[in-house]
Design a protein around this motif. Structure first.
Motif, PDB file in Angstrom:
ATOM      1  N   PHE A  33       0.827  -1.203   0.000  1.00 45.73           N
ATOM      2  CA  PHE A  33       0.000   0.000   0.000  1.00 45.73           C
ATOM      3  C   PHE A  33       0.865   1.259   0.000  1.00 45.73           C
ATOM      4  N   LEU A  34       1.913   1.277   0.810  1.00 45.44           N
ATOM      5  CA  LEU A  34       2.806   2.438   0.851  1.00 45.44           C
ATOM      6  C   LEU A  34       3.524   2.626  -0.481  1.00 45.44           C
ATOM      7  N   ALA A  35       3.958   1.512  -1.080  1.00 46.11           N
ATOM      8  CA  ALA A  35       4.642   1.597  -2.375  1.00 46.11           C
ATOM      9  C   ALA A  35       3.704   2.118  -3.452  1.00 46.11           C
ATOM     10  N   ASP A  36       2.455   1.637  -3.457  1.00 50.35           N
ATOM     11  CA  ASP A  36       1.484   2.107  -4.436  1.00 50.35           C
ATOM     12  C   ASP A  36       1.214   3.595  -4.270  1.00 50.35           C
ATOM     13  N   THR A  37       1.025   4.024  -3.022  1.00 49.72           N
ATOM     14  CA  THR A  37       0.627   5.402  -2.748  1.00 49.72           C
ATOM     15  C   THR A  37       1.714   6.399  -3.100  1.00 49.72           C
TER      16      THR A  37
ATOM     17  N   VAL B   6      -2.778   8.446 -11.485  1.00 52.05           N
ATOM     18  CA  VAL B   6      -3.646   7.397 -12.003  1.00 52.05           C
ATOM     19  C   VAL B   6      -3.187   6.911 -13.378  1.00 52.05           C
ATOM     20  N   ASP B   7      -2.401   7.748 -14.094  1.00 52.85           N
ATOM     21  CA  ASP B   7      -1.935   7.368 -15.423  1.00 52.85           C
ATOM     22  C   ASP B   7      -0.474   6.918 -15.429  1.00 52.85           C
ATOM     23  N   GLN B   8       0.058   6.581 -14.256  1.00 52.90           N
ATOM     24  CA  GLN B   8       1.455   6.164 -14.161  1.00 52.90           C
ATOM     25  C   GLN B   8       1.633   4.765 -14.739  1.00 52.90           C
ATOM     26  N   VAL B   9       2.534   4.629 -15.711  1.00 54.68           N
ATOM     27  CA  VAL B   9       2.687   3.375 -16.445  1.00 54.68           C
ATOM     28  C   VAL B   9       3.097   2.231 -15.526  1.00 54.68           C
ATOM     29  N   SER B  10       4.016   2.488 -14.600  1.00 52.90           N
ATOM     30  CA  SER B  10       4.489   1.422 -13.710  1.00 52.90           C
ATOM     31  C   SER B  10       3.351   0.868 -12.871  1.00 52.90           C
ATOM     32  N   GLY B  11       2.488   1.739 -12.363  1.00 56.22           N
ATOM     33  CA  GLY B  11       1.363   1.281 -11.562  1.00 56.22           C
ATOM     34  C   GLY B  11       0.354   0.494 -12.370  1.00 56.22           C
ATOM     35  N   LEU B  12       0.053   0.961 -13.583  1.00 58.60           N
ATOM     36  CA  LEU B  12      -0.888   0.245 -14.440  1.00 58.60           C
ATOM     37  C   LEU B  12      -0.340  -1.123 -14.826  1.00 58.60           C
ATOM     38  N   ALA B  13       0.990  -1.193 -15.044  1.00 63.72           N
ATOM     39  CA  ALA B  13       1.610  -2.483 -15.380  1.00 63.72           C
ATOM     40  C   ALA B  13       1.474  -3.464 -14.215  1.00 63.72           C
TER      41      ALA B  13
ATOM     42  N   ILE C 177      -0.946  -3.480 -11.986  1.00 68.38           N
ATOM     43  CA  ILE C 177      -2.345  -3.908 -11.932  1.00 68.38           C
ATOM     44  C   ILE C 177      -2.622  -4.982 -12.975  1.00 68.38           C
ATOM     45  N   PHE C 178      -2.133  -4.781 -14.199  1.00 69.91           N
ATOM     46  CA  PHE C 178      -2.299  -5.793 -15.244  1.00 69.91           C
ATOM     47  C   PHE C 178      -1.654  -7.120 -14.825  1.00 69.91           C
ATOM     48  N   PHE C 179      -0.477  -7.036 -14.205  1.00 66.66           N
ATOM     49  CA  PHE C 179       0.210  -8.256 -13.757  1.00 66.66           C
ATOM     50  C   PHE C 179      -0.635  -9.009 -12.735  1.00 66.66           C
ATOM     51  N   HIS C 180      -1.194  -8.300 -11.770  1.00 64.06           N
ATOM     52  CA  HIS C 180      -1.993  -8.957 -10.736  1.00 64.06           C
ATOM     53  C   HIS C 180      -3.283  -9.534 -11.307  1.00 64.06           C
ATOM     54  N   LEU C 181      -3.894  -8.845 -12.268  1.00 69.29           N
ATOM     55  CA  LEU C 181      -5.090  -9.386 -12.914  1.00 69.29           C
ATOM     56  C   LEU C 181      -4.766 -10.686 -13.655  1.00 69.29           C
ATOM     57  N   ALA C 182      -3.638 -10.700 -14.380  1.00 72.57           N
ATOM     58  CA  ALA C 182      -3.238 -11.906 -15.113  1.00 72.57           C
ATOM     59  C   ALA C 182      -2.887 -13.034 -14.148  1.00 72.57           C
ATOM     60  N   LEU C 183      -2.185 -12.696 -13.059  1.00 71.82           N
ATOM     61  CA  LEU C 183      -1.781 -13.712 -12.084  1.00 71.82           C
ATOM     62  C   LEU C 183      -3.007 -14.340 -11.424  1.00 71.82           C
TER      63      LEU C 183
ATOM     64  N   PHE D 241      -9.486   3.136 -15.775  1.00 72.93           N
ATOM     65  CA  PHE D 241      -8.488   2.924 -16.821  1.00 72.93           C
ATOM     66  C   PHE D 241      -8.994   3.341 -18.198  1.00 72.93           C
ATOM     67  N   LEU D 242     -10.251   3.064 -18.489  1.00 72.39           N
ATOM     68  CA  LEU D 242     -10.779   3.394 -19.814  1.00 72.39           C
ATOM     69  C   LEU D 242     -10.750   4.902 -20.079  1.00 72.39           C
ATOM     70  N   PRO D 243     -11.151   5.764 -19.128  1.00 68.66           N
ATOM     71  CA  PRO D 243     -10.988   7.202 -19.374  1.00 68.66           C
ATOM     72  C   PRO D 243      -9.531   7.611 -19.595  1.00 68.66           C
ATOM     73  N   VAL D 244      -8.603   6.957 -18.887  1.00 68.34           N
ATOM     74  CA  VAL D 244      -7.186   7.252 -19.097  1.00 68.34           C
ATOM     75  C   VAL D 244      -6.756   6.843 -20.500  1.00 68.34           C
ATOM     76  N   ALA D 245      -7.196   5.659 -20.942  1.00 70.56           N
ATOM     77  CA  ALA D 245      -6.783   5.136 -22.246  1.00 70.56           C
ATOM     78  C   ALA D 245      -7.442   5.881 -23.400  1.00 70.56           C
ATOM     79  N   LEU D 246      -8.715   6.260 -23.235  1.00 70.55           N
ATOM     80  CA  LEU D 246      -9.457   6.894 -24.325  1.00 70.55           C
ATOM     81  C   LEU D 246      -9.451   8.422 -24.252  1.00 70.55           C
ATOM     82  N   HIS D 247      -8.896   8.970 -23.147  1.00 65.87           N
ATOM     83  CA  HIS D 247      -8.838  10.424 -22.962  1.00 65.87           C
ATOM     84  C   HIS D 247     -10.230  11.044 -22.972  1.00 65.87           C
ATOM     85  N   ARG D 248     -11.185  10.326 -22.398  1.00 67.45           N
ATOM     86  CA  ARG D 248     -12.562  10.804 -22.321  1.00 67.45           C
ATOM     87  C   ARG D 248     -13.196  10.348 -21.023  1.00 67.45           C
TER      88      ARG D 248
END
Length: 367
Positions: free
Chosen positions: A30-34, A41-48, A50-56, A154-161
């Motif tokens: 939690f401290l590392a994430d924060t 919210v658009d930080q690439v390392s954080g999104l990566a 999240i994707f890793f944990h979803l796949a795992l 994530f979708l608003p970040v990806a689509l810029h809307r």
């Protein structure tokens, strides 16, 4: 000599993990994430991450189902199977840590803390969910909650809307991903999938219904937009370097810590200004609205007296700065709702106007 400090078997290793390492990992994650991986919210390392944990989590669900069905019966798989619920716990702990970190920073409106509290329950309760991760319906339900929580920002970040249509599209995508996962589960463990299909369908429908209801009642924080700062001012002007010079009354410690409603001391004919800095991710340009409302004590209701729209551009760490004002406001309770174009509440700035005969002490501040 060191051997007596090592776990004797798989059961003891899992016990050590859940009792000692998992709680410490929860705090550290939690401290590392924060402060590092998800400071934006658009930080690439954080999104990566999240994707890793979803796949795992998805792989662990599929692996455990295949082993329990008997379709994966090699020696290494049977030895690894007891660790599958632990891996799920680790993956979902990482996901809810990230979601809680992000959504809590966007929850400026008290009602939205209901959703953040639910994320906190899932985050803290995850440490006690180990035995539940062996249950098929629980696995896919928690995964669906994770997908909906992720696509909502994530979708608003990806689509810029941003907008209702983007949220509904994210929900549709989450359903699609769940459909793919359930189809693969059917191939890996057909008897289990058939046995629980009705229960799973009803549970996922209920989860989706709850999410949609929370969103359209403004109970989900409006990520990826988030309040960075706000102020109630006596005067504001833009300097040549792009900063804002503001005059405001000194803010008490109580107001700084808990956001207690401020008092604006107004002399006759003076204006009040509300300043906000709203963070938006890079590439997202939208508009927000300052909705000025005064509490009519005779009608016992809030009355909208002005709506001031202006555009914001994403990317600035400190948020896009803007302000609006009201000339000679009537004494009493006031609030400025900061809204998205679709009417979603980003934050609310509340204050009391009190008429005085002499100008109050003000301090100069750069915003």
């Amino acid at each position: 000599m060191i051997r007596r400090y090592l776990p004797r078997d798989t059961e003891q290793l899992i016990h050590w993990y859940t009792r000692y390492f998992s709680p410490l990992g929860l705090i550290a994650g939690f401290l590392a994430d924060t402060f590092f991986f998800l400071s934006r919210v658009d930080q690439v390392s954080g999104l990566a991450i999240i994707f890793f944990h979803l796949a795992l989590a998805a792989l662990a669900i599929l692996f455990l189902s295949a082993v329990e069905e008997g379709n994966l019966s090699r020696a290494w798989a049977l030895k690894a199977a007891p660790f599958a619920p632990v891996i799920m716990q680790f993956a979902f702990g990482g996901l809810f840590s990230a979601f809680f970190s992000l959504y809590s920073r966007s929850a400026a409106f008290p009602a939205t803390w209901l959703f953040v509290a639910l994320l906190a329950v899932l985050l803290v309760g995850n440490e006690r969910f180990l035995k539940f991760y062996s249950w098929h319906t629980f696995q896919v339900s928690i995964y669906f909650v994770s997908l909906l929580s992720f696509t909502a920002f994530f979708l608003p970040v990806a689509l810029h809307r941003i907008g209702n249509d983007i949220f509904l599209l994210g929900s549709f995508i989450s359903l699609g991903v769940m459909g793919v996962l359930l189809a693969v589960l059917y191939r890996a463990a057909p008897s289990t999938a058939l046995l629980y299909r009705t229960q799973v369908a009803r549970t996922l429908a209920a989860i989706l219904g709850i999410f949609v209801a929370l969103y359209f009642t403004n109970l989900i924080p409006p990520l990826p937009l988030a309040l960075k700062t706000s102020a109630i001012l006596h005067d504001i002007s833009r300097e040549t370097d792009g900063s804002y010079r503001a005059l405001r009354e000194p803010v008490s410690l109580k107001e700084q810590i808990i956001g207690f409603r401020s008092t604006f001391h107004k002399v006759s004919g003076e204006s009040v200004y509300v300043f906000t800095a709203i963070f938006a991710p890079t590439g997202l340009s939208t508009s927000i609205i300052h909705e000025w409302q005064w509490f009519d004590s005779q009608q016992n209701a809030w009355s909208t007296v002005a709506e001031v729209p202006f555009d914001i551009i994403g990317g600035r760490d400190g948020g896009y700065r803007g302000w609006s004002g009201k000339h000679d406001p009537a004494p009493g309770n006031w609030r400025v709702n900061v809204l998205t174009p679709s009417g979603k509440l980003i934050t609310r700035v509340s204050f009391v106007v009190e008429e005085v005969t002499t100008s109050p002490l003000v301090i100069e501040q750069t915003l």
